[in-house]
Write a protein that holds these residues in place. Structure first.
Motif, PDB file in Angstrom:
ATOM      1  N   ARG A 443      46.064  40.820  51.452  1.00 25.95           N
ATOM      2  CA  ARG A 443      46.001  39.634  51.186  1.00 25.95           C
ATOM      3  C   ARG A 443      45.470  38.336  51.858  1.00 25.95           C
ATOM      4  O   ARG A 443      45.733  37.257  52.058  1.00 25.95           O
ATOM      5  CB  ARG A 443      47.456  38.952  50.830  1.00 25.95           C
ATOM      6  N   TYR A 444      44.548  38.840  52.924  1.00 22.54           N
ATOM      7  CA  TYR A 444      43.843  38.008  53.882  1.00 22.54           C
ATOM      8  C   TYR A 444      42.435  37.690  53.276  1.00 22.54           C
ATOM      9  O   TYR A 444      41.625  37.749  54.039  1.00 22.54           O
ATOM     10  CB  TYR A 444      44.046  38.523  55.156  1.00 22.54           C
ATOM     11  N   ARG A 445      42.463  37.411  51.952  1.00 24.67           N
ATOM     12  CA  ARG A 445      41.114  37.185  51.305  1.00 24.67           C
ATOM     13  C   ARG A 445      40.012  38.094  51.510  1.00 24.67           C
ATOM     14  O   ARG A 445      38.851  37.915  51.542  1.00 24.67           O
ATOM     15  CB  ARG A 445      40.644  35.779  51.676  1.00 24.67           C
ATOM     16  N   THR A 446      40.365  39.400  51.773  1.00 29.40           N
ATOM     17  CA  THR A 446      39.534  40.545  51.827  1.00 29.40           C
ATOM     18  C   THR A 446      38.684  40.463  50.414  1.00 29.40           C
ATOM     19  O   THR A 446      37.530  40.933  50.315  1.00 29.40           O
ATOM     20  CB  THR A 446      40.104  42.099  52.178  1.00 29.40           C
ATOM     21  N   TRP A 447      39.390  40.056  49.376  1.00 33.21           N
ATOM     22  CA  TRP A 447      38.637  40.038  47.967  1.00 33.21           C
ATOM     23  C   TRP A 447      37.647  39.046  47.928  1.00 33.21           C
ATOM     24  O   TRP A 447      36.778  39.179  47.027  1.00 33.21           O
ATOM     25  CB  TRP A 447      39.905  39.830  47.143  1.00 33.21           C
ATOM     26  N   ASP A 448      37.369  38.146  49.131  1.00 33.36           N
ATOM     27  CA  ASP A 448      36.135  37.449  48.905  1.00 33.36           C
ATOM     28  C   ASP A 448      34.918  38.355  48.961  1.00 33.36           C
ATOM     29  O   ASP A 448      33.937  37.957  48.561  1.00 33.36           O
ATOM     30  CB  ASP A 448      36.170  36.677  50.269  1.00 33.36           C
ATOM     31  N   VAL A 449      35.063  39.508  49.532  1.00 26.97           N
ATOM     32  CA  VAL A 449      33.896  40.500  49.780  1.00 26.97           C
ATOM     33  C   VAL A 449      33.713  41.028  48.318  1.00 26.97           C
ATOM     34  O   VAL A 449      32.630  41.031  47.961  1.00 26.97           O
ATOM     35  CB  VAL A 449      34.319  41.635  50.766  1.00 26.97           C
ATOM     36  N   VAL A 450      34.830  41.449  47.669  1.00 25.26           N
ATOM     37  CA  VAL A 450      34.487  41.812  46.361  1.00 25.26           C
ATOM     38  C   VAL A 450      33.924  40.689  45.315  1.00 25.26           C
ATOM     39  O   VAL A 450      33.071  41.208  44.613  1.00 25.26           O
ATOM     40  CB  VAL A 450      35.847  42.227  45.801  1.00 25.26           C
ATOM     41  N   ASP A 451      34.424  39.515  45.493  1.00 26.93           N
ATOM     42  CA  ASP A 451      33.658  38.592  44.729  1.00 26.93           C
ATOM     43  C   ASP A 451      32.115  38.171  45.060  1.00 26.93           C
ATOM     44  O   ASP A 451      31.477  37.942  44.012  1.00 26.93           O
ATOM     45  CB  ASP A 451      34.448  37.141  45.015  1.00 26.93           C
ATOM     46  N   ALA A 452      31.782  38.330  46.252  1.00 27.31           N
ATOM     47  CA  ALA A 452      30.360  38.284  46.522  1.00 27.31           C
ATOM     48  C   ALA A 452      29.706  39.334  45.774  1.00 27.31           C
ATOM     49  O   ALA A 452      28.815  39.211  45.369  1.00 27.31           O
ATOM     50  CB  ALA A 452      30.263  38.087  48.076  1.00 27.31           C
ATOM     51  N   LEU A 453      30.379  40.718  46.040  1.00 24.33           N
ATOM     52  CA  LEU A 453      29.572  41.852  45.509  1.00 24.33           C
ATOM     53  C   LEU A 453      29.609  41.749  43.864  1.00 24.33           C
ATOM     54  O   LEU A 453      28.392  42.043  43.392  1.00 24.33           O
ATOM     55  CB  LEU A 453      30.186  43.170  45.772  1.00 24.33           C
ATOM     56  N   ARG A 454      30.456  41.193  43.146  1.00 24.07           N
ATOM     57  CA  ARG A 454      30.352  40.999  41.893  1.00 24.07           C
ATOM     58  C   ARG A 454      29.664  40.080  41.325  1.00 24.07           C
ATOM     59  O   ARG A 454      28.809  40.139  40.409  1.00 24.07           O
ATOM     60  CB  ARG A 454      31.970  40.919  41.396  1.00 24.07           C
ATOM     61  N   ALA A 455      29.472  38.725  42.207  1.00 22.69           N
ATOM     62  CA  ALA A 455      28.576  37.858  41.782  1.00 22.69           C
ATOM     63  C   ALA A 455      27.280  38.440  41.942  1.00 22.69           C
ATOM     64  O   ALA A 455      26.252  38.086  41.033  1.00 22.69           O
ATOM     65  CB  ALA A 455      28.763  36.737  42.698  1.00 22.69           C
ATOM     66  N   GLU A 456      26.914  38.934  42.761  1.00 19.19           N
ATOM     67  CA  GLU A 456      25.472  39.663  42.816  1.00 19.19           C
ATOM     68  C   GLU A 456      25.150  40.531  41.621  1.00 19.19           C
ATOM     69  O   GLU A 456      24.146  40.661  41.141  1.00 19.19           O
ATOM     70  CB  GLU A 456      25.345  40.441  44.181  1.00 19.19           C
ATOM     71  N   ALA A 457      26.186  41.316  41.394  1.00 18.71           N
ATOM     72  CA  ALA A 457      26.286  42.032  40.101  1.00 18.71           C
ATOM     73  C   ALA A 457      25.913  41.389  38.656  1.00 18.71           C
ATOM     74  O   ALA A 457      25.087  41.922  37.948  1.00 18.71           O
ATOM     75  CB  ALA A 457      27.307  42.938  39.817  1.00 18.71           C
ATOM     76  N   ASP A 458      26.365  40.044  38.920  1.00 23.84           N
ATOM     77  CA  ASP A 458      26.322  39.387  37.572  1.00 23.84           C
ATOM     78  C   ASP A 458      25.206  38.504  37.387  1.00 23.84           C
ATOM     79  O   ASP A 458      24.816  37.610  36.596  1.00 23.84           O
ATOM     80  CB  ASP A 458      27.495  38.264  37.422  1.00 23.84           C
ATOM     81  N   SER A 459      24.457  38.222  38.687  1.00 22.02           N
ATOM     82  CA  SER A 459      23.236  37.178  38.856  1.00 22.02           C
ATOM     83  C   SER A 459      22.005  38.043  38.344  1.00 22.02           C
ATOM     84  O   SER A 459      21.797  39.108  38.032  1.00 22.02           O
ATOM     85  CB  SER A 459      23.143  36.916  40.041  1.00 22.02           C
TER      86      SER A 459
END
Length: 459
Positions: A443-459
């Protein structure tokens, strides 16, 4: 929630009606966020240093709340109580007691609670209307809040129980007494608060101690500390796991692209299972869910297919997605402890067989004196499993990198990223099509990494 008059609510919580019609009825939900209040609801005004719910009492009534549960006077109809949290617990118990046909299923464990809760809820929903918390809402607030979602149509109430000390689970069981109790495992999560694994086991066992004699205790047959809890309950014990003597067990377990297949064995027959959720550890989680469903009347002939159709429900828990460039991402970033880290790393190894694998790992909280050892242990496992690239996020997680480096036979590479942004930058530079990336942390915003990877997947 069931329909209650304000007089009944006040009596249930030991409160005093102020400027309110005793006959007015609460027909909506109980909310502590004024933005979620609907007509006929009850608003709970929690005090706070930064945000005080009492300041939103008029807003809540304007949105349709019949009254406000408050600890100080407000200029709208309200029920005055000393402690809103205790009042919510009392109201939840009152509601549950008014639903005699409701079956409460409680579950606890050091890891895997939310996933197993979701699996159980999905199966029981096939038997009848089921209420379960969203995500990991498993504390002294989330527990009564979820229980208050039950009404006359609800057949099953599935409640996840967290604990940070002795007596916590006993309290939760008093709010909504379970008839079925599930203990998943005993590990070192929160050991910094408990002090020892034995203390954790003692606390988790409070669930089975609370079960009635006509209840069912579903215990992980493969965890010795959980298995030993059979002596602490008057309920019927059902062992679930891969142990040969388990009542509900799996045989012929095999992995296919990171997902398990097995034969489900129960006292009433067998069924083939092909899981759609990733990770070898999901065998144990699904067996516990199968044991609960079987105990509550789910036909074995339909259980294998139902298990095969289970999917991820709560966000950031073994959520696997593929990008257009062929990169597979395993998002398990919601939380982490040594046991769940190990399960996720094994899932990465299974999913990434024959492909280049990455583990982006963050800090694990609440490990106390076990902190350095726990992080090093995770690093050693990552190296032993042959993870190709290891990104450790933040200085507090640095012992993970040290643990990996201590494995002389490891041929992979590691980097200590200063923060999530640095981890993302490394991935952007070095990811190749076909790679598999696991992201996990506490819960230390490691999920920011996932969000970046997902954003690139959706772009």
């Amino acid at each position: 929630m069931i329909v209650l008059s304000l007089a009944e609510v006040a009596s249930a919580v030991g409160g005093r009606l102020v400027d309110a019609d005793p006959a007015a009825q609460v027909t909506g939900s109980v909310e502590f966020d004024s933005r979620k209040v609907t007509p006929g609801g009850l608003f709970v005004a929690f005090p706070g240093e930064k945000v005080d719910g009492h300041d939103y009492a008029e807003t809540a009534v304007g949105a349709g709340a019949v009254a406000v549960l408050a600890s100080r006077p407000v200029p709208v109809p309200h029920i005055l109580v000393d402690d809103q949290l205790a009042a919510m617990a009392a109201l939840a118990r009152y509601v549950v007691d008014r639903l005699p046909s409701l079956v409460v299923v409680g579950l606890t464990g050091s890891s895997g609670k939310t996933t197993t809760k979701d699996l159980i809820a999905q199966l029981l929903a096939r038997l009848g209307p089921t209420v379960a918390p969203a995500g990991s809402f498993n504390n002294e607030l989330g527990h009564p809040y979820t229980a208050l979602r039950a009404d006359e149509q609800t057949r099953f109430l599935v409640l996840e129980m967290g604990a940070r000390g002795g007596g916590h689970i006993t309290h939760l069981c008093a709010v909504a007494p379970p008839r079925v109790g599930v203990v998943i495992n005993v590990g070192v999560a929160h050991i910094g608060e408990f002090g020892s694994v034995d203390a954790i086991a003692a606390a988790k066992g409070e669930l089975v101690e609370a079960l009635p004699a006509d209840g069912v205790a579903v215990l992980n047959a493969d965890d010795p500390r959980v298995r030993a809890m059979a002596a602490r309950t008057a309920a019927r014990v059902v062992l679930a796991g891969e142990a040969p003597d388990a009542t509900v067990r799996a045989t012929d377990v095999r992995l296919a692209t990171g997902r398990a297949e097995y034969t489900l064995v129960t006292p009433d027959g067998r069924a083939p299972v092909r899981l759609g959720i990733a990770g070898r550890h999901q065998v144990g989680n699904t067996l516990l869910a199968a044991a609960v469903a079987h105990a509550l009347g789910f036909p074995v002939g339909e259980l294998g297919a139902a298990l095969s159709e289970l999917r991820v429900v709560s966000a950031r828990r073994m959520d696997v997605f593929d990008r257009a460039d062929g990169v597979t991402v395993i998002d398990d970033s919601y939380n982490a402890n040594p046991a769940s880290m190990a399960a996720a790393l094994h899932a990465l190894a299974g999913t990434g067989a024959g492909r280049r694998t990455w583990a982006v790992l963050g800090y694990m909280a609440e490990l106390g004196e076990y902190e350095r050892e726990g992080h090093e242990e995770v690093g050693r496992l990552a190296a032993t499993l042959g993870v190709d690239r290891l990104i450790v996020v933040g200085e507090t997680a640095a012992p993970i990198q040290a643990g990996a480096a201590s494995v002389a036979t490891w041929g992979g590479e590691s980097v200590l990223a200063t923060d999530q942004g640095a981890a993302v930058a490394t991935l952007r530079r070095e990811l190749r099509p076909g790679d598999v990336v696991l992201v996990k942390g506490s819960r230390y915003r490691t999920w920011d990494v996932v969000d970046a990877l997902r954003a690139e997947a959706d772009s």
